[in-house]
Design an enzyme around this catalytic site. Structure first.
Site, PDB file in Angstrom:
ATOM      1  N   HIS A 263       0.853  -1.186   0.000  1.00 21.73           N
ATOM      2  CA  HIS A 263       0.000   0.000   0.000  1.00 21.73           C
ATOM      3  C   HIS A 263       0.890   1.237   0.000  1.00 21.73           C
ATOM      4  O   HIS A 263       1.633   1.472   0.960  1.00 21.73           O
ATOM      5  CB  HIS A 263      -0.906   0.004   1.229  1.00 21.73           C
ATOM      6  N   ASP A 265       0.719   5.189  -0.170  1.00 22.43           N
ATOM      7  CA  ASP A 265      -0.036   6.435  -0.187  1.00 22.43           C
ATOM      8  C   ASP A 265       0.659   7.414  -1.128  1.00 22.43           C
ATOM      9  O   ASP A 265       1.851   7.711  -0.968  1.00 22.43           O
ATOM     10  CB  ASP A 265      -0.116   7.024   1.219  1.00 22.43           C
ATOM     11  N   ASP A 375      -7.987   1.515   1.737  1.00 25.39           N
ATOM     12  CA  ASP A 375      -7.698   2.445   2.823  1.00 25.39           C
ATOM     13  C   ASP A 375      -8.576   3.695   2.819  1.00 25.39           C
ATOM     14  O   ASP A 375      -8.299   4.654   3.526  1.00 25.39           O
ATOM     15  CB  ASP A 375      -6.218   2.860   2.733  1.00 25.39           C
ATOM     16  N   HIS A 575      -6.859   9.654  -1.310  1.00 25.79           N
ATOM     17  CA  HIS A 575      -7.604   9.586  -0.053  1.00 25.79           C
ATOM     18  C   HIS A 575      -6.851  10.093   1.173  1.00 25.79           C
ATOM     19  O   HIS A 575      -7.407  10.044   2.285  1.00 25.79           O
ATOM     20  CB  HIS A 575      -8.085   8.148   0.188  1.00 25.79           C
TER      21      HIS A 575
END
Length: 774
Positions: A263, A265, A375, A575
């Protein structure tokens, strides 16, 4: 009587000693370095001036990068050996070897020593005298390190995390060492078995057999001998453990559909420029795993990250394309970025899919069928309809498993998500997007599932994210051991779509919004970024509408430029950007990007209008699909205007003159100067001794001295429509116990801020077709 605690301590001690014998440092490598804030290519970096760098050197200002180069020559002591590099460079780093992207030095929060070096194998059979040119680009960091999150109990202005300055990192040195693969494999076997005892019933025969095998393991291994003898004992111990390792499950074992995941970001506790490096570090490591383990699969969902790789690391991008074609690399996810779905408009969400799916189709020949948002902070009820309309068949997420401070957890794992219009999308909520693959983690995912009826398998992404580099080699090794190990769920490296194909009928359904209990504060954090996002969405809509209309009059619409503007907007809907949960620098950059989008879209729109509005008079536009009445500000010096039906009412509003015009749907209206037609007094606004009042022929609204509405009176029915204050302004101190930008705790009402001062009123317009109070 068996003293189990003693034996347990012995096994733990043997495992620790064995772990320390896997890697034996042999030679330090001299290095040199230079420092920069720029994003350089490898060629640009190597053209710089390097200075000698000694182990123990402190380095690194906030946002700074250090480039390190070293030439490693294989010594005679490592001839014929498996050689691994330990790059203790002081921070998260990109690594090149002999000019090719090699892998990563994982973030310092990855505590396992083996996880930081097990992927950095230079050769499986070294030859004395061979040369390896090693280059590292290392990030110093900034004053919001990962370890300081979440902020607890508010954030002090003098918090060291906010004010930290000076050298941030220590260069520990680059070393080459011998990697004992036999010791490593035994460590993985014995550690796997030892951990499995935590989840296999202590009353079972299986538990007893594993326990006895581990006791024998400590007897078979003799650490008090020379290295060749130790390694021989390791091989013998592996053979002794083989029977318990090879015991298979029966027919009723659940299947974990597992795949590597990192993951990443796009921005959070770091800016976009750092993410450009994170993708190299992570992707290079994963490509090397695929070369070693043909069955290994890895998912990466965000088109924007591939754009970074293609721009900065083109050779690695071609390797990714090869792995996609081979079925190991999974470019599945559907969107341009893993976007917020609460603040983003419906049009923007559709664009996320259009641009995301188009990118994967054009670049990889891959048609995304699944939305991957592990997420994101909740999902609006229109999303199923949007997904289905954009060719998305299923949805996979995770964060809904979070329950807020004792709130009731979301009750399902696999279900049909039914949107507002009745569209059904099969949806799976997995328990963790950074899973480990050891027995405890694998069994825990299955044990803590919310559904027991009709669920025979589970989706399981595994690997470190956000600078951790994705799965280390050890995670893949554990996954192989867990393939069919008696007493644990079966685990196979699978494509996530395999789960939906194998389980086509969800056992449950859920209707409406998928609401996340926590992180509600993100709906109000960073209001300027949210406002800019909406302004950009609307500006681009206007630009496209009038740009396309102008094409019928010969205008050449700059499609490539407009496409790039939309992608900037989509990027900043990530996000952790649009919701407001990133660091300050991210928002400075997002605001600058929004201004660029607004300026550029206005320029494109201006070019289209130059084509459409050739002629005299004042032309007013309406891009909406229905006719509307609008108050239009006239150019300075214009006192009155008329449309095709004659003069229209005008009114003074402060220093402006405003006209009331009726606009056609999706069209233009040209107004010409004429004698003014004063507006009839239909509505008024007035300041009173107790506050203010606004009224027209059908309604009166009264305000108190603080600006709160005290009365709404319907003159037609003679009824008061309000009870109590209608807009009672209140303020509260924001002190959540975790996640300062994310959450609004239910305890906020205990900390009110008094707002006793009166409001100031100003009449902006009155006695015409419009009235206004400020």
């Amino acid at each position: 009587m068996e003293l189990k605690p003693e034996w347990r301590g012995r096994i733990e001690s043997w495992l620790k000693t064995l772990e320390n014998d896997v890697f034996s440092p042999k030679t330090a490598v001299a290095a040199s370095a230079f420092f920069t804030y720029d994003h350089l290519t490898l060629e640009e970096a190597l053209a710089q001036s390097f200075s000698p760098l000694e182990p123990g050197s402190r380095w690194g200002e906030t946002w700074q990068y250090m480039w390190v180069k070293a030439r490693a020559v294989i010594p005679e002591s490592l001839d014929g050996k498996r050689v691994v590099m330990d790059a203790d460079v002081g921070g998260e780093a990109c690594i090149w070897v002999n000019g090719a992207e090699f892998g990563c030095r994982r973030n310092e929060w990855v505590k396992s020593k083996l996880h930081r070096i097990c992927d950095l194998e230079l050769t499986s059979c070294a030859k004395a005298g061979d040369v390896y040119d090693i280059v590292c680009e290392v990030y110093a960091g900034h004053p919001y390190p990962f370890d300081n999150m979440p902020v607890t109990g508010g954030c002090r202005p003098d918090d060291p995390a906010q004010t930290e300055k000076g050298p941030r990192a220590v260069y520990g040195g680059i070393r080459l060492g011998e990697w004992d693969e036999t010791a490593y494999q035994l460590y993985m076997d014995a550690g796997f078995l030892f951990d499995s005892l935590n989840v296999i019933s202590e009353d079972s025969l299986r538990h007893d057999e594993i326990w006895e095998a581990l006791k024998e393991f400590t007897s078979a291994v003799d650490f008090g001998t020379d290295k060749p003898s130790r390694t021989a004992s390791y091989a013998a111990a592996r053979e002794m453990l083989r029977p318990v390792m090879e015991c298979k499950n029966g027919t009723c074992s659940p299947l974990m559909y597992a795949f590597g995941h990192a993951h990443i970001d796009v921005a959070w506790l770091w800016p976009l420029s750092e993410t450009e490096r994170k993708v190299m570090r992570t992707f290079a490591a994963q490509l090397r795993h695929m070369d070693r383990y043909p069955e290994y699969k890895f998912i990466q969902s965000q088109a924007q990250l591939y754009v970074y790789v293609k721009q900065y690391y083109p050779a690695m991008y071609e390797r990714i394309r090869e792995k996609v074609a081979a079925g190991q690399w999974i470019p599945e996810g559907g969107m341009w970025v893993e976007a917020d779905t609460n603040v983003s408009s419906g049009e923007a969400l559709i664009r996320q899919f259009i641009h995301g799916k188009r990118f994967f189709r054009d670049e990889f020949g891959y048609d995304c069928r699944m939305l991957w948002l592990p997420d994101v902070f909740g999902y609006n009820a229109a999303l199923p309809e949007i997904m289905k309309g954009c060719g998305i068949d299923c949805f996979c997420t995770q964060k809904l498993t979070w329950a807020y401070n004792g709130g009731e957890p979301f009750p399902l794992n696999y279900f049909d998500w039914v949107g507002l219009d009745g569209t059904r999308i099969p949806t799976f909520i997995h328990g963790n997007y950074t899973s480990n693959t050891n027995p405890s983690s694998t069994a825990e995912l299955w044990k803590t599932r919310k559904q027991h009826n009709g669920l025979k398998g589970f989706i399981m992404p595994y690997g470190y994210g956000d600078g951790g580099g994705g799965p280390p080699r050890s995670y893949i090794e554990d996954a192989l051991r867990c393939r069919d190990f008696q007493g644990l769920p079966r685990l196979e490296n699978k494509h996530p779509l395999d789960f939906f194909r194998d389980n086509p009928q969800p056992p449950d359904e859920y209707v409406g919004e998928l609401y996340l209990q926590c992180h509600r504060g993100t709906l109000t954090s960073q209001a300027k970024t949210k406002k800019n996002n909406r302004k950009c969405e609307l500006s681009l809509r206007e630009t496209e509408f009038w740009g396309q209309m102008a094409r019928f009059s010969g205008y050449e619409y700059p499609l490539k430029e407009a496409d790039g503007l939309w992608k900037k907007v989509l990027l900043n809907q990530f996000h952790d950007i649009l919701p407001g949960s990133s660091i300050n620098r991210v928002y400075r950059e997002a605001e600058a990007a929004a201004e660029q989008v607004l300026d550029a879209s206005r320029n494109i729109r201006g070019g289209a209008m130059d084509v459409l509005l050739s002629g005299e008079g004042l032309t007013v536009t309406n891009s909406l699909s229905f006719p509307r009445r609008a108050a239009v500000t006239l150019p300075e010096g214009t006192e009155g205007v008329c449309d095709g039906n004659g003069p229209v009412p005008v009114q003074a509003v402060g220093s402006r003159t405003v006209a009331l015009v009726d606009l056609p749907a999706c069209g233009l209206l040209t107004l010409k100067k004429c004698a003014p037609l004063p507006a009839s007094p239909e509505v008024r606004a007035e300041i009173t001794s107790s506050g203010a009042v606004m009224e027209n022929s059908v309604m009166r609204v009264e305000f108190d001295c603080r600006g709160a509405i005290t009365c709404i009176f319907d003159k037609v029915s003679g009824r008061r429509l309000s009870k109590g204050l209608c807009n009672d302004f209140r303020m509260y101190r924001d002190d959540p116990i975790h996640y300062d930008a994310w959450d609004i705790d239910s305890t906020y009402e205990a900390c009110p801020v008094e707002l006793a001062e009166p409001a100031s009123f100003e009449v902006e317009a009155t006695d015409g077709f419009m009235a206004g109070l400020r």
